[in-house]
Design a protein around this motif. Structure first.
Motif, PDB file in Angstrom:
ATOM      1  N   ILE A   1       0.845  -1.201   0.000  1.00 56.30           N
ATOM      2  CA  ILE A   1       0.000   0.000   0.000  1.00 56.30           C
ATOM      3  C   ILE A   1       0.876   1.244   0.000  1.00 56.30           C
ATOM      4  CG2 ILE A   1      -1.644   1.362   1.356  1.00 56.30           C
ATOM      5  CD1 ILE A   1      -2.847  -1.367   2.288  1.00 56.30           C
ATOM      6  N   ASN A   2       1.900   1.250   0.820  1.00 58.27           N
ATOM      7  CA  ASN A   2       2.805   2.392   0.905  1.00 58.27           C
ATOM      8  C   ASN A   2       3.491   2.668  -0.429  1.00 58.27           C
ATOM      9  OD1 ASN A   2       4.119   4.443   2.549  1.00 58.27           O
ATOM     10  ND2 ASN A   2       5.973   3.225   2.285  1.00 58.27           N
ATOM     11  N   ALA A   3       3.826   1.609  -1.148  1.00 59.13           N
ATOM     12  CA  ALA A   3       4.520   1.744  -2.437  1.00 59.13           C
ATOM     13  C   ALA A   3       3.538   1.877  -3.604  1.00 59.13           C
ATOM     14  CB  ALA A   3       5.416   0.531  -2.657  1.00 59.13           C
ATOM     15  N   THR A   4       2.247   1.996  -3.290  1.00 52.05           N
ATOM     16  CA  THR A   4       1.168   2.110  -4.281  1.00 52.05           C
ATOM     17  C   THR A   4       1.113   0.929  -5.243  1.00 52.05           C
ATOM     18  OG1 THR A   4       2.369   3.523  -5.873  1.00 52.05           O
ATOM     19  CG2 THR A   4       1.143   4.645  -4.119  1.00 52.05           C
ATOM     20  N   ARG A   5       1.489  -0.256  -4.750  1.00 51.03           N
ATOM     21  CA  ARG A   5       1.307  -1.477  -5.535  1.00 51.03           C
ATOM     22  C   ARG A   5      -0.099  -1.996  -5.274  1.00 51.03           C
ATOM     23  NH1 ARG A   5       6.981  -2.279  -3.990  1.00 51.03           N
ATOM     24  NH2 ARG A   5       6.302  -3.216  -2.031  1.00 51.03           N
ATOM     25  N   PRO A   6      -0.707  -2.614  -6.273  1.00 48.74           N
ATOM     26  CA  PRO A   6      -2.072  -3.125  -6.089  1.00 48.74           C
ATOM     27  C   PRO A   6      -2.128  -4.198  -4.998  1.00 48.74           C
ATOM     28  CG  PRO A   6      -1.391  -3.287  -8.402  1.00 48.74           C
ATOM     29  CD  PRO A   6      -0.191  -2.861  -7.617  1.00 48.74           C
ATOM     30  N   VAL A   7      -3.202  -4.183  -4.227  1.00 48.63           N
ATOM     31  CA  VAL A   7      -3.463  -5.223  -3.239  1.00 48.63           C
ATOM     32  C   VAL A   7      -4.886  -5.731  -3.474  1.00 48.63           C
ATOM     33  CG1 VAL A   7      -1.879  -4.297  -1.493  1.00 48.63           C
ATOM     34  CG2 VAL A   7      -4.267  -3.578  -1.481  1.00 48.63           C
ATOM     35  N   SER A   8      -5.157  -6.933  -3.012  1.00 43.70           N
ATOM     36  CA  SER A   8      -6.488  -7.511  -3.174  1.00 43.70           C
ATOM     37  C   SER A   8      -7.504  -6.732  -2.333  1.00 43.70           C
ATOM     38  CB  SER A   8      -6.481  -8.974  -2.750  1.00 43.70           C
ATOM     39  OG  SER A   8      -6.311  -9.077  -1.348  1.00 43.70           O
ATOM     40  N   ASP A   9      -8.776  -6.880  -2.688  1.00 46.08           N
ATOM     41  CA  ASP A   9      -9.832  -6.249  -1.890  1.00 46.08           C
ATOM     42  C   ASP A   9      -9.796  -6.745  -0.452  1.00 46.08           C
ATOM     43  OD1 ASP A   9     -10.751  -4.777  -4.052  1.00 46.08           O
ATOM     44  OD2 ASP A   9     -12.363  -6.188  -4.538  1.00 46.08           O
ATOM     45  N   GLU A  10      -9.543  -8.027  -0.288  1.00 42.50           N
ATOM     46  CA  GLU A  10      -9.474  -8.615   1.051  1.00 42.50           C
ATOM     47  C   GLU A  10      -8.344  -7.976   1.865  1.00 42.50           C
ATOM     48  OE1 GLU A  10      -8.560 -12.905   3.161  1.00 42.50           O
ATOM     49  OE2 GLU A  10      -9.230 -12.886   1.085  1.00 42.50           O
ATOM     50  N   ALA A  11      -7.197  -7.804   1.246  1.00 43.18           N
ATOM     51  CA  ALA A  11      -6.055  -7.198   1.922  1.00 43.18           C
ATOM     52  C   ALA A  11      -6.343  -5.744   2.277  1.00 43.18           C
ATOM     53  CB  ALA A  11      -4.802  -7.292   1.054  1.00 43.18           C
ATOM     54  N   ALA A  12      -6.924  -5.015   1.342  1.00 42.93           N
ATOM     55  CA  ALA A  12      -7.261  -3.613   1.593  1.00 42.93           C
ATOM     56  C   ALA A  12      -8.272  -3.504   2.729  1.00 42.93           C
ATOM     57  CB  ALA A  12      -7.802  -2.968   0.325  1.00 42.93           C
ATOM     58  N   ASN A  13      -9.281  -4.370   2.708  1.00 38.47           N
ATOM     59  CA  ASN A  13     -10.293  -4.340   3.761  1.00 38.47           C
ATOM     60  C   ASN A  13      -9.673  -4.632   5.121  1.00 38.47           C
ATOM     61  OD1 ASN A  13     -12.363  -3.727   1.987  1.00 38.47           O
ATOM     62  ND2 ASN A  13     -12.939  -5.858   1.685  1.00 38.47           N
ATOM     63  N   TRP A  14      -8.751  -5.605   5.186  1.00 38.33           N
ATOM     64  CA  TRP A  14      -8.085  -5.897   6.453  1.00 38.33           C
ATOM     65  C   TRP A  14      -7.342  -4.666   6.967  1.00 38.33           C
ATOM     66  CZ3 TRP A  14      -2.831  -5.360   7.111  1.00 38.33           C
ATOM     67  CH2 TRP A  14      -2.401  -5.571   8.422  1.00 38.33           C
ATOM     68  N   ALA A  15      -6.575  -4.018   6.080  1.00 34.61           N
ATOM     69  CA  ALA A  15      -5.767  -2.870   6.491  1.00 34.61           C
ATOM     70  C   ALA A  15      -6.646  -1.725   6.994  1.00 34.61           C
ATOM     71  CB  ALA A  15      -4.884  -2.407   5.335  1.00 34.61           C
ATOM     72  N   VAL A  16      -7.769  -1.494   6.319  1.00 41.50           N
ATOM     73  CA  VAL A  16      -8.683  -0.429   6.738  1.00 41.50           C
ATOM     74  C   VAL A  16      -9.327  -0.787   8.077  1.00 41.50           C
ATOM     75  CG1 VAL A  16     -10.849   0.752   6.172  1.00 41.50           C
ATOM     76  CG2 VAL A  16      -9.103   0.440   4.405  1.00 41.50           C
ATOM     77  N   GLN A  17      -9.838  -2.010   8.203  1.00 38.70           N
ATOM     78  CA  GLN A  17     -10.495  -2.426   9.448  1.00 38.70           C
ATOM     79  C   GLN A  17      -9.527  -2.430  10.629  1.00 38.70           C
ATOM     80  OE1 GLN A  17     -12.429  -6.139   8.577  1.00 38.70           O
ATOM     81  NE2 GLN A  17     -14.001  -5.145   7.328  1.00 38.70           N
ATOM     82  N   ALA A  18      -8.265  -2.726  10.367  1.00 37.45           N
ATOM     83  CA  ALA A  18      -7.256  -2.744  11.430  1.00 37.45           C
ATOM     84  C   ALA A  18      -6.777  -1.339  11.790  1.00 37.45           C
ATOM     85  CB  ALA A  18      -6.070  -3.610  11.007  1.00 37.45           C
ATOM     86  N   GLY A  19      -7.169  -0.339  10.989  1.00 39.23           N
ATOM     87  CA  GLY A  19      -6.766   1.038  11.275  1.00 39.23           C
ATOM     88  C   GLY A  19      -5.424   1.424  10.697  1.00 39.23           C
ATOM     89  N   TYR A  20      -4.859   0.576   9.836  1.00 36.24           N
ATOM     90  CA  TYR A  20      -3.558   0.864   9.239  1.00 36.24           C
ATOM     91  C   TYR A  20      -3.658   1.596   7.907  1.00 36.24           C
ATOM     92  CZ  TYR A  20      -1.678  -2.317  12.737  1.00 36.24           C
ATOM     93  OH  TYR A  20      -1.323  -2.911  13.918  1.00 36.24           O
ATOM     94  N   ALA A  21      -4.865   1.658   7.333  1.00 34.24           N
ATOM     95  CA  ALA A  21      -5.054   2.320   6.048  1.00 34.24           C
ATOM     96  C   ALA A  21      -6.424   2.985   6.016  1.00 34.24           C
ATOM     97  CB  ALA A  21      -4.932   1.316   4.902  1.00 34.24           C
ATOM     98  N   ALA A  22      -6.563   3.920   5.108  1.00 34.22           N
ATOM     99  CA  ALA A  22      -7.841   4.591   4.877  1.00 34.22           C
ATOM    100  C   ALA A  22      -8.120   4.532   3.387  1.00 34.22           C
ATOM    101  CB  ALA A  22      -7.774   6.036   5.348  1.00 34.22           C
ATOM    102  N   GLN A  23      -9.389   4.312   3.058  1.00 32.82           N
ATOM    103  CA  GLN A  23      -9.762   4.209   1.654  1.00 32.82           C
ATOM    104  C   GLN A  23     -10.676   5.369   1.302  1.00 32.82           C
ATOM    105  OE1 GLN A  23     -11.059   0.306   0.609  1.00 32.82           O
ATOM    106  NE2 GLN A  23     -10.489   0.619  -1.508  1.00 32.82           N
ATOM    107  N   ALA A  24     -10.339   6.058   0.221  1.00 27.15           N
ATOM    108  CA  ALA A  24     -11.127   7.186  -0.246  1.00 27.15           C
ATOM    109  C   ALA A  24     -12.328   6.687  -1.039  1.00 27.15           C
ATOM    110  CB  ALA A  24     -10.256   8.098  -1.120  1.00 27.15           C
ATOM    111  N   GLU A  25     -13.272   7.575  -1.270  1.00 24.99           N
ATOM    112  CA  GLU A  25     -14.471   7.212  -2.026  1.00 24.99           C
ATOM    113  C   GLU A  25     -14.145   6.724  -3.428  1.00 24.99           C
ATOM    114  OE1 GLU A  25     -17.602  10.097  -1.970  1.00 24.99           O
ATOM    115  OE2 GLU A  25     -17.261  10.537   0.146  1.00 24.99           O
ATOM    116  N   ASP A  26     -13.062   7.237  -4.008  1.00 26.66           N
ATOM    117  CA  ASP A  26     -12.699   6.834  -5.371  1.00 26.66           C
ATOM    118  C   ASP A  26     -11.909   5.523  -5.408  1.00 26.66           C
ATOM    119  OD1 ASP A  26     -10.222   7.591  -4.436  1.00 26.66           O
ATOM    120  OD2 ASP A  26      -9.885   9.140  -5.935  1.00 26.66           O
TER     121      ASP A  26
END
Length: 65
Positions: free
Chosen positions: A22-47
């Motif tokens: 995520i930090n390097a702006t490489r693609p991650v799976s939806d599952e991975a992104a959801n984990w990071a957001v739910q864990a508080g390590y990432a934020a996802q914008a509306e876009d």
């Protein structure tokens, strides 16, 4: 007690890699992104863009030392 500095929760190598990706702006799976957001390590914008939170940056920074 060994100091007042809090340390990030224990993460697996896979979870740390997700945050590095995520930090390097490489693609991650939806599952991975959801984990990071739910864990508080990432934020996802509306876009759909995803970026690390301060907590996520702390994990990435500490894992590169």
């Amino acid at each position: 007690m060994s100091g007042s500095r809090s340390t990030p929760a224990r993460l697996t190598d896979e979870q740390r890699q997700i945050l590095r990706d995520i930090n390097a702006t490489r693609p991650v799976s939806d599952e991975a992104a959801n984990w990071a957001v739910q864990a508080g390590y990432a934020a996802q914008a509306e876009d759909g863009d995803i970026d690390l939170t301060q907590a996520g940056r702390q994990v990435v920074d500490s894992s590169t030392l």
